[in-house]
Write an enzyme that holds these catalytic residues in place. Structure first.
Site, PDB file in Angstrom:
ATOM      1  N   SER A 160       0.713  -2.979 -12.671  1.00 59.88           N
ATOM      2  CA  SER A 160       0.518  -3.191 -11.238  1.00 59.88           C
ATOM      3  C   SER A 160       1.890  -3.364 -10.596  1.00 59.88           C
ATOM      4  CB  SER A 160      -0.363  -4.418 -10.991  1.00 59.88           C
ATOM      5  OG  SER A 160       0.202  -5.539 -11.613  1.00 59.88           O
ATOM      6  N   GLY A 162       3.737  -1.412  -9.165  1.00 56.41           N
ATOM      7  CA  GLY A 162       4.675  -0.311  -9.351  1.00 56.41           C
ATOM      8  C   GLY A 162       5.411  -0.321 -10.684  1.00 56.41           C
ATOM      9  N   GLU A 267      -8.551   0.956  -1.862  1.00 59.87           N
ATOM     10  CA  GLU A 267      -7.378   1.683  -1.363  1.00 59.87           C
ATOM     11  C   GLU A 267      -7.660   3.172  -1.235  1.00 59.87           C
ATOM     12  OE1 GLU A 267      -3.368   0.614  -2.806  1.00 59.87           O
ATOM     13  OE2 GLU A 267      -4.465  -0.579  -4.270  1.00 59.87           O
ATOM     14  N   GLU A 279      -7.629   3.391  -5.461  1.00 58.94           N
ATOM     15  CA  GLU A 279      -7.820   2.275  -6.400  1.00 58.94           C
ATOM     16  C   GLU A 279      -8.745   1.240  -5.781  1.00 58.94           C
ATOM     17  OE1 GLU A 279      -4.326   1.180  -9.376  1.00 58.94           O
ATOM     18  OE2 GLU A 279      -4.112   0.324  -7.398  1.00 58.94           O
ATOM     19  N   ASP A 286      -3.077  -7.765  -2.271  1.00 56.30           N
ATOM     20  CA  ASP A 286      -1.797  -8.254  -1.716  1.00 56.30           C
ATOM     21  C   ASP A 286      -1.582  -7.784  -0.265  1.00 56.30           C
ATOM     22  OD1 ASP A 286      -1.275  -5.655  -2.569  1.00 56.30           O
ATOM     23  OD2 ASP A 286       0.349  -6.201  -3.938  1.00 56.30           O
ATOM     24  N   THR A 287      -1.949  -6.543   0.045  1.00 55.47           N
ATOM     25  CA  THR A 287      -1.756  -6.072   1.429  1.00 55.47           C
ATOM     26  C   THR A 287      -2.634  -6.856   2.411  1.00 55.47           C
ATOM     27  OG1 THR A 287      -3.435  -4.352   1.192  1.00 55.47           O
ATOM     28  CG2 THR A 287      -1.187  -3.727   0.663  1.00 55.47           C
ATOM     29  N   ARG A 364       8.000 -11.235  -5.791  1.00 53.48           N
ATOM     30  CA  ARG A 364       7.504 -11.589  -4.459  1.00 53.48           C
ATOM     31  C   ARG A 364       7.357 -13.103  -4.392  1.00 53.48           C
ATOM     32  NH1 ARG A 364       1.919  -9.778  -3.857  1.00 53.48           N
ATOM     33  NH2 ARG A 364       2.720  -7.712  -4.179  1.00 53.48           N
TER      34      ARG A 364
HETATM   35  P1  AMP Z   1      -1.069   2.214  -7.268  1.00 52.87           P
HETATM   36  O1  AMP Z   1      -0.452   1.205  -8.196  1.00 52.87           O
HETATM   37  O2  AMP Z   1      -1.858   3.254  -7.975  1.00 52.87           O
HETATM   38  O3  AMP Z   1      -1.808   1.561  -6.128  1.00 52.87           O
HETATM   39  O4  AMP Z   1       0.145   2.991  -6.576  1.00 52.87           O
HETATM   40  C1  AMP Z   1       1.059   2.323  -5.733  1.00 52.87           C
HETATM   41  C2  AMP Z   1       1.517   3.203  -4.593  1.00 52.87           C
HETATM   42  O5  AMP Z   1       2.171   4.368  -5.084  1.00 52.87           O
HETATM   43  C3  AMP Z   1       0.391   3.732  -3.713  1.00 52.87           C
HETATM   44  O6  AMP Z   1      -0.020   2.767  -2.782  1.00 52.87           O
HETATM   45  C4  AMP Z   1       1.069   4.954  -3.094  1.00 52.87           C
HETATM   46  O7  AMP Z   1       1.957   4.591  -2.055  1.00 52.87           O
HETATM   47  C5  AMP Z   1       1.884   5.492  -4.259  1.00 52.87           C
HETATM   48  N1  AMP Z   1       1.058   6.463  -5.020  1.00 52.87           N
HETATM   49  C6  AMP Z   1       0.306   6.175  -6.102  1.00 52.87           C
HETATM   50  N2  AMP Z   1      -0.344   7.283  -6.544  1.00 52.87           N
HETATM   51  C7  AMP Z   1      -0.005   8.284  -5.745  1.00 52.87           C
HETATM   52  C8  AMP Z   1      -0.353   9.671  -5.671  1.00 52.87           C
HETATM   53  N3  AMP Z   1      -1.167  10.239  -6.571  1.00 52.87           N
HETATM   54  N4  AMP Z   1       0.190  10.411  -4.679  1.00 52.87           N
HETATM   55  C9  AMP Z   1       1.037   9.854  -3.768  1.00 52.87           C
HETATM   56  N5  AMP Z   1       1.410   8.560  -3.784  1.00 52.87           N
HETATM   57  C10 AMP Z   1       0.904   7.776  -4.749  1.00 52.87           C
END
Ligand code: AMP
Length: 393
Positions: A160, A162, A267, A279, A286-287, A364
């Site tokens: 999670s 990132g 999301e 997701e 968090d948002t 954070r």
């Molecule tokens: P996640 O952990 O899957 O929520 O990804 C975190 C963030 O990465 C997302 O909120 C997007 O900004 C970006 N992201 C994740 N997957 C994609 C995707 N397939 N295409 C474009 N941006 C993505």
């Protein structure tokens, strides 16, 4: 009908939090406002929710035996997962033995792992997502990239904020992306998801509440991510009536499939009127910290009400609002925050400092909140306020 009792007596409504971060802290406060007895658990002492809970236990949520021991000892009325990485097999077994897991043990299990939720949403429910493949080794990884095409996004199946995530734009990025994904997963090296890059106009979190009287939605929250971690969020995100309605239909379908009562963060990526599922968290998001100032009932109050089986009324937006995460880089066990007087001099600004005992790297540590005349003004205001805050390590 819900009956709430007296803490520390035989009638207490006892709630055990699995995970005690900043989101759990706000949930604990809301539960205590209703006289619940709150037990906070996390892998380290003095975690944010522990600082407000009635008592706490330190254990790894991934240690099934330790988790079972604590739950059997505390005999909570509700077990409330606050993080993704939990020994969910143990939660499934405990649910079968009669414990109540929020919203359901299956929801915790399916959303802990990117594969579980993808299979449910894309394959069982037939809802649109990015194209994707799961791979275990480098050869399969390279084959998946060829099939999905560039650019693509690579993430460990269990991670999670990132961690381990990267975007591949050319073939030169392949080795680094594989390495990053192998190092960033929560449970060590292993399986990763390769996702087609979605060229979205904007992304939203649709907070969705499943409760005793049906389902309710908060106004959509827009957000900006950097490296997969949220930087700012705002509410409401302007979107077409059609896109919002589609998102609500999908959110209701997905959260109903996960089952149980509680607040979910769903999301989506939005392109024009197209809505692409990304997701879901079966818990506050968090948002959604922005709802601490934007709504009559924050996402934490809504979660507390829903899990206790109490009614949810139409959710009222006080006004356009924004949040900015205070992400601190450095190393300290006695972090100090400066510039608060300047940051809080603006009448629209509020700040939460999470009280995390340590920063080592990037973490954070707080959030700046604003309610203003427009979303644009609120976002500008949280950025200005955050820039005034300094750190002494
Ligand atoms: P996640 O952990 O899957 O929520 O990804 C975190 C963030 O990465 C997302 O909120 C997007 O900004 C970006 N992201 C994740 N997957 C994609 C995707 N397939 N295409 C474009 N941006 C993505």
């Amino acid at each position: 009908m819900t009956i709430l009792g007296t803490p520390f007596s035989s009638t207490a409504k006892r709630i055990l939090l699995c995970g005690s971060g900043e989101l759990g802290k706000e949930v604990a406060i809301e539960l205590q406002r209703l006289g619940c007895e709150v037990i906070a658990c996390d892998r380290y002492a003095n975690a944010p929710a522990m600082q407000v809970a009635d008592r706490s236990h330190v254990l790894s949520m991934l240690d099934g035996q330790a988790l079972r021991r604590v739950i059997e000892m505390e005999k909570p009325d509700l077990v409330v997962p606050e993080i993704e990485a939990i020994a969910t097999d143990t939660l499934i077994a405990l649910e079968q033995e009669g414990f109540h897991i929020v919203p359901t043990a299956r929801a915790a299990q399916l959303t802990m792992n990117r594969e579980g939720i993808r299979c449910l949403v894309a394959e069982e429910l037939g809802i649109q997502t990015s194209s994707y493949a799961f791979v275990d080794d480098k050869a399969a990884f390279i084959a998946a990239i060829e099939k999905i095409g560039l650019p693509c996004v690579v993430k460990p199946i269990m991670s999670s904020s990132g961690k381990g995530q990267s975007t591949l734009r050319c073939n030169d990025d392949v080795n680094a992306a594989w390495q990053t994904a192998q190092e960033g997963g929560r449970t060590g090296a292993g399986r990763v998801i390769v996702e087609g890059f979605v060229d979205f106009d904007y992304e939203i979190t649709l907070l969705t509440v499943q409760h005793c009287n049906g389902v309710s939605f908060c106004p959509p929250i827009g957000h900006r991510q950097e490296g997969g971690d949220y930087q700012e969020s705002w509410q409401p995100q302007t979107m077409s009536a059609q896109a919002l309605q589609r998102a609500q239909v999908i959110a209701e379908e997905v959260t109903s499939a996960l089952g149980g009562w509680g607040l979910f963060g769903v999301e989506f990526f939005i392109k024009g009127d197209e809505v692409i599922f990304s997701e879901v968290s079966p818990r506050p998001h968090d948002t959604g910290l922005v709802t601490l100032v934007s709504q009559n009932l924050s996402q934490f109050a809504l979660h507390a009400r829903a899990i206790l089986g109490l009614p949810i009324h139409p959710i009222h937006l006080h006004g356009p609002s924004a949040s900015k995460a205070l992400v601190v880089k450095g190393k300290s066990e006695q972090l100090q925050f400066t510039g608060l007087n300047q940051a809080m001099a603006a009448a629209d600004i509020d700040i939460r400092l999470f009280g995390k005992p340590e920063v080592d790297g990037e973490r954070r540590m707080g959030v700046v909140l604003s309610r203003h005349d427009s979303v644009e003004l609120a976002v500008t205001s949280v950025k200005i306020a955050a820039s005034k805050i300094g750190y002494i390590f």
